[in-house]
Design an enzyme around this catalytic site. Structure first.
Site, PDB file in Angstrom:
ATOM      1  N   LYS A 118       0.822  -1.226   0.000  1.00  0.00           N
ATOM      2  CA  LYS A 118       0.000   0.000   0.000  1.00  0.00           C
ATOM      3  C   LYS A 118       0.846   1.261   0.000  1.00  0.00           C
ATOM      4  CE  LYS A 118      -4.497  -1.364   1.727  1.00  0.00           C
ATOM      5  NZ  LYS A 118      -5.544  -1.098   2.729  1.00  0.00           N
TER       6      LYS A 118
ATOM      7  N   LYS B 145      -5.239 -10.555  -6.399  1.00  0.00           N
ATOM      8  CA  LYS B 145      -6.412 -10.680  -5.532  1.00  0.00           C
ATOM      9  C   LYS B 145      -7.555  -9.793  -6.027  1.00  0.00           C
ATOM     10  CE  LYS B 145      -6.628  -8.407  -1.659  1.00  0.00           C
ATOM     11  NZ  LYS B 145      -6.630  -7.819  -0.308  1.00  0.00           N
TER      12      LYS B 145
ATOM     13  N   LYS C 124     -11.492  -4.402  -3.522  1.00  0.00           N
ATOM     14  CA  LYS C 124     -12.386  -3.247  -3.690  1.00  0.00           C
ATOM     15  C   LYS C 124     -11.609  -2.013  -4.102  1.00  0.00           C
ATOM     16  CE  LYS C 124     -12.561  -3.405   1.300  1.00  0.00           C
ATOM     17  NZ  LYS C 124     -13.297  -4.198   2.248  1.00  0.00           N
TER      18      LYS C 124
HETATM   19  P1  TYM Z   1     -10.487  -6.228   4.195  1.00  0.00           P
HETATM   20  O1  TYM Z   1     -11.502  -5.173   4.466  1.00  0.00           O
HETATM   21  O2  TYM Z   1      -9.479  -5.991   3.143  1.00  0.00           O
HETATM   22  O3  TYM Z   1     -11.206  -7.586   3.856  1.00  0.00           O
HETATM   23  C1  TYM Z   1     -12.194  -8.145   4.714  1.00  0.00           C
HETATM   24  C2  TYM Z   1     -12.121  -9.659   4.716  1.00  0.00           C
HETATM   25  O4  TYM Z   1     -12.306 -10.157   3.397  1.00  0.00           O
HETATM   26  C3  TYM Z   1     -11.208 -10.996   3.056  1.00  0.00           C
HETATM   27  N1  TYM Z   1     -10.931 -10.812   1.622  1.00  0.00           N
HETATM   28  C4  TYM Z   1     -10.843 -11.808   0.756  1.00  0.00           C
HETATM   29  N2  TYM Z   1     -10.994 -13.140   0.886  1.00  0.00           N
HETATM   30  C5  TYM Z   1     -10.844 -13.901  -0.215  1.00  0.00           C
HETATM   31  N3  TYM Z   1     -10.566 -13.397  -1.442  1.00  0.00           N
HETATM   32  C6  TYM Z   1     -10.410 -12.064  -1.629  1.00  0.00           C
HETATM   33  N4  TYM Z   1     -10.140 -11.567  -2.831  1.00  0.00           N
HETATM   34  C7  TYM Z   1     -10.552 -11.208  -0.495  1.00  0.00           C
HETATM   35  N5  TYM Z   1     -10.474  -9.862  -0.317  1.00  0.00           N
HETATM   36  C8  TYM Z   1     -10.698  -9.642   0.988  1.00  0.00           C
HETATM   37  C9  TYM Z   1     -10.055 -10.513   3.916  1.00  0.00           C
HETATM   38  O5  TYM Z   1      -9.064 -11.499   4.072  1.00  0.00           O
HETATM   39  C10 TYM Z   1     -10.754 -10.178   5.202  1.00  0.00           C
HETATM   40  O6  TYM Z   1     -10.958 -11.350   5.976  1.00  0.00           O
HETATM   41  N6  TYM Z   1      -7.250  -5.707   7.935  1.00  0.00           N
HETATM   42  C11 TYM Z   1      -8.535  -6.251   7.576  1.00  0.00           C
HETATM   43  C12 TYM Z   1      -9.670  -5.719   8.427  1.00  0.00           C
HETATM   44  C13 TYM Z   1      -9.484  -5.906   9.892  1.00  0.00           C
HETATM   45  C14 TYM Z   1      -9.567  -7.134  10.595  1.00  0.00           C
HETATM   46  C15 TYM Z   1      -9.356  -6.810  11.973  1.00  0.00           C
HETATM   47  C16 TYM Z   1      -9.791  -8.450  10.209  1.00  0.00           C
HETATM   48  C17 TYM Z   1      -9.232  -4.927  10.813  1.00  0.00           C
HETATM   49  N7  TYM Z   1      -9.172  -5.473  12.057  1.00  0.00           N
HETATM   50  C18 TYM Z   1      -9.367  -7.794  12.952  1.00  0.00           C
HETATM   51  C19 TYM Z   1      -9.797  -9.437  11.198  1.00  0.00           C
HETATM   52  C20 TYM Z   1      -9.591  -9.110  12.549  1.00  0.00           C
HETATM   53  C21 TYM Z   1      -8.819  -5.887   6.138  1.00  0.00           C
HETATM   54  O7  TYM Z   1      -8.293  -4.942   5.597  1.00  0.00           O
HETATM   55  O8  TYM Z   1      -9.755  -6.642   5.560  1.00  0.00           O
END
Ligand code: TYM
Length: 337
Positions: free
Chosen positions: A117, A200, A203
């Site tokens: 990022k 991947k 969004k």
């Molecule tokens: P984020 O918002 O990027 O994504 C949310 C969840 O969706 C999963 N994910 C995917 N799984 C499969 N294929 C994909 N292409 C894909 N894109 C996203 C992510 O692995 C995630 O589970 N840092 C985290 C948010 C967060 C969090 C936490 C998660 C903040 N605090 C505490 C767990 C526990 C994030 O940016 O997810």
């Protein structure tokens, strides 16, 4: 080791609309865990994480409510699970500060998400983006959560959460924070871009055709799958036939995740079929599964006050857990209370 109540925590950033990756990789698993009833479950919109990169205020507010609508529409029940928006439970940020003082700069600098990022412009990235994983550790540990369902891309952050908990326990000579387990299971742990099966689905990808958004209508979903990248060969009869075929593998994985069948069963049923036909079936399946969710999201979004009430109630329930854990943390660290 102390005994901890089995508790699941996971979060999603309201930094854009929900994608099929979030839905299959995260939300459907959250619902399954909630419904299994084996763990207490806490699910979170992480708005404080979202502002580690610039967000237009009104868009962030809209996306946070829409994400909440997505959780509800997909089957998260605010009576069974605690459903919250991060900034409404201040103990996340408070414990996050303590963890900023536990985590090491070197640990943060090794995070691949930071490197991706911040890119070449690390000097211009926010301090929040660098500290992001310490706040994530606080999200989890302020509930003493034991299990964290996530997609593959979050694995490194969960490992860092374990390191932070271990260092805190060691430095203060306590057995206070649990060792959390990432839960990364099934075929949907890494859904890839429809335009490039080696990247991947995200969004934040500037190309909208690379992803399915939960708000896409049936025609858009069908068009995106029709145009999805594939190779000229027909579908193989067994999973080994997908080796070195990332685009083909991705579509088969998506089909398997949406239908609940194994990859082997999907391939056995489509052996030798051409992708033109398979993509049409995949689009029909996706529309059948996703349109009830997106219709329900749209209905919920017509009553934002109800969403806000659900989040306020979630925050109150969450704080019954987080306030005592933060208080105890402050005591351990040596704050006058
Ligand atoms: P984020 O918002 O990027 O994504 C949310 C969840 O969706 C999963 N994910 C995917 N799984 C499969 N294929 C994909 N292409 C894909 N894109 C996203 C992510 O692995 C995630 O589970 N840092 C985290 C948010 C967060 C969090 C936490 C998660 C903040 N605090 C505490 C767990 C526990 C994030 O940016 O997810």
């Amino acid at each position: 080791m102390a005994q901890f109540t089995p508790r699941v925590f996971s979060g999603i950033q309201p930094s854009g609309g929900l994608t099929l990756g979030n839905y299959l990789g995260a939300i459907t698993k959250f619902v399954a865990t909630q419904d299994a009833g084996t763990h207490e479950t806490v699910f979170c919109m992480v708005d404080l994480h979202a502002i580690t990169v610039p967000q237009a205020p009104e868009t962030l507010r809209h996306n946070t409510r829409e994400l909440c609508a997505g959780f509800l529409a997909a089957g998260i029940d605010p009576e069974k699970s605690i459903l919250i928006n991060q900034s409404q439970v201040p103990e996340h940020a408070q414990l996050g500060w303590v963890f900023n003082c536990v985590a090491r700069m070197g640990w943060m600098g090794r995070m691949t998400q930071w490197k991706d990022k911040a890119g070449a412009n690390a000097e211009g990235a926010s301090l929040g983006l660098f500290a992001y994983p310490a706040l994530m550790a606080a999200d989890i540990l302020v509930y003493h959560a034991t299990h964290v369902p996530v997609g593959e891309d979050q694995k490194q952050h969960i490992e860092l959460t374990r390191d932070i908990a271990a260092k805190f326990n060691h430095d203060y000579g306590v057995d206070f924070f649990p060792e959390v387990e990432p839960v990364i299971e099934g075929v949907a742990t890494r859904i890839m871009s429809l335009r490039d099966g080696t990247r991947k689905m995200s969004k934040s990808d500037p190309v909208d055709a690379s992803r399915i958004n939960l708000t896409d209508d049936a025609d858009t979903i069908a068009r995106k799958f029709r145009k999805a990248k594939t190779d000229p060969d027909p579908l193989p009869g067994a999973p080994e036939g997908l080796d070195q075929r990332p685009d083909a593998r991705n579509l088969v994985n998506i089909y398997a995740a949406l239908s609940g069948a194994s990859v082997a069963d999907v391939l056995a049923a489509h052996d030798g079929q051409m992708f033109g036909h398979f993509k049409q079936e995949l689009a029909d399946l996706a529309v059948a599964k996703l349109s009830p969710v997106s219709d329900e999201m749209a209905r919920l979004m017509r009553d934002p006050a109800e969403i806000d009430r659900i989040l306020a109630r979630g925050a109150a329930r969450a704080r019954e857990i987080t306030v005592p854990i933060l208080e105890r943390t402050y005591e351990i660290v040596g704050m006058v209370r």
